[in-house]
Design an enzyme around this catalytic site. Structure first.
Site, short mmCIF file in Angstrom:
data_model
loop_
_atom_site.label_atom_id
_atom_site.label_comp_id
_atom_site.label_asym_id
_atom_site.label_seq_id
_atom_site.Cartn_x
_atom_site.Cartn_y
_atom_site.Cartn_z
CE LYS A 199 29.35 -22.32 13.30
NZ LYS A 199 29.86 -23.46 14.85
CE LYS A 205 17.47 -27.31 12.61
NZ LYS A 205 19.44 -28.41 12.64
CE LYS A 257 23.18 -26.22 22.11
NZ LYS A 257 24.42 -26.82 22.62
#
Length: 333
Positions: A113, A195, A198
């Site tokens: 992140k 994967k 969103k």
């Protein structure tokens, strides 16, 4: 015999997608019958990445209503918004004093992140696993559903619980991982080796729970496959990742096994199968969308559910926090 407590949460960033529903939320619905479920919309975690205030409020309400529409029953489960219970943040500070800097620095999600957020590499990105530990330990959760990307964080929660218990006396339940029945990873429709996400920049990669029937079918028609035509699942064959993903989705949505599916589509091509998968997913989401539309229009009812559930969550967590404060030596009023 009392039922075990299971805890999980979902961030209100963008609308939940097909992978969220099949991989997590559908399991939550089933777990309500067997466990005491404590579920929350993780808005505190969401702000480690800068959010637009009005959008975050809207998405929090949307996510809450969608969870109810997808089958979370507020009479059976405690479903609340994380920031409505300040006890999480209060316990997180105490637990941060029982968490080692080195433990946090080894978190792979922090590395991932922070690499994506170089312009906003804030302390919350570094310490949010402590808040996750507080989310879990404040309810003395027995079980936590975890995917591969969350195993490190659950292990940290376990280490902190043991460390605190050893320093004082048994206070926290040491949580165990809950491995739900897997439907397999739901992958991106445009890059089937990744994967479904969103946050994918390609709108065709992800099926939102609120996508219309036409949009869902169009996205599946555009799904990346390969030059073959047989509807057969080939495990471990990366060249068949696209069709394998569509087969996994169809089986998960319809409940059919591989032999039944392969027999049903024998002699048919990818085009026919893509439409069939799209229609099956659209059929699955149609009643959810209808119930969501009803709930989201009734702000009074939604707010009432949030308030009642937050009060339940606070009653449970206040008892744990009171014990912790006493044990660490805080002077009571």
């Amino acid at each position: 015999m009392s039922r075990k407590v299971i805890l999980s949460g979902i961030q209100p960033t963008n609308t939940p997608h097909l992978g969220n529903y099949l991989g997590a939320i559908k399991n939550w619905v089933h777990m309500q019958e067997e466990y005491d479920c404590i579920l929350f919309v993780a808005d505190l975690h969401a702000i480690t990445i800068r959010q637009e205030a009005a959008k975050l409020r809207a998405q929090t309400k949307e996510t809450y209503a969608l969870l109810m529409a997808m089958g979370i029953d507020v009479q059976k489960s405690i479903l609340f918004v994380q920031s409505h219970n300040p006890k999480h943040s209060e316990l997180a500070w105490v637990l941060s004093c029982f968490t080692q800097f080195g433990e946090l620095s080894r978190m792979t999600q922090f590395k991932d992140k922070s690499a994506k957020s170089e312009e906003n590499m804030n302390a919350g990105l570094f310490t949010y696993p402590v808040l996750q530990a507080a989310d879990i330990l404040i309810y003395n959760a027995d079980l936590v559903p975890v995917g591969a990307d969350q195993k490190q964080h659950l292990e940290l929660s376990r280490n902190v619980a043991v460390r605190f218990n050893n320093a004082y006396s048994p206070t926290f339940t040491v949580p165990e991982p809950y491995i739900p029945k897997s439907v397999g990873k739901i992958m991106s429709l445009t890059e089937p080796t990744k994967k479904m996400s969103k946050s994918d920049e390609n709108p065709n990669a992800c099926i939102s729970v609120l996508d219309s029937r036409d949009v869902i079918i169009k996205k599946f028609k555009r799904a990346v496959t390969d030059s073959g035509s047989e509807i057969i699942y080939r495990e471990g064959d990366d060249s068949k990742a696209g069709i394998n993903n569509l087969i996994s989705i169809y089986c998960a949505v319809t409940g059919k096994d591989l032999p039944t599916l392969e027999s049903e589509f024998a002699g048919k091509g990818y085009g026919d199968f893509k439409v069939a998968v799209g229609e099956a997913v659209a059929d699955l989401f149609e009643p959810i969308q209808t119930e969501y539309a009803r709930l989201i229009s009734d702000k009074t009812y939604l707010d009432s559910c949030m308030k009642t559930s937050a009060e339940k969550a606070m009653r449970i967590s206040a008892k744990t926090l009171s014990k912790v404060y006493r044990k660490v030596g805080f002077y009571p009023l």
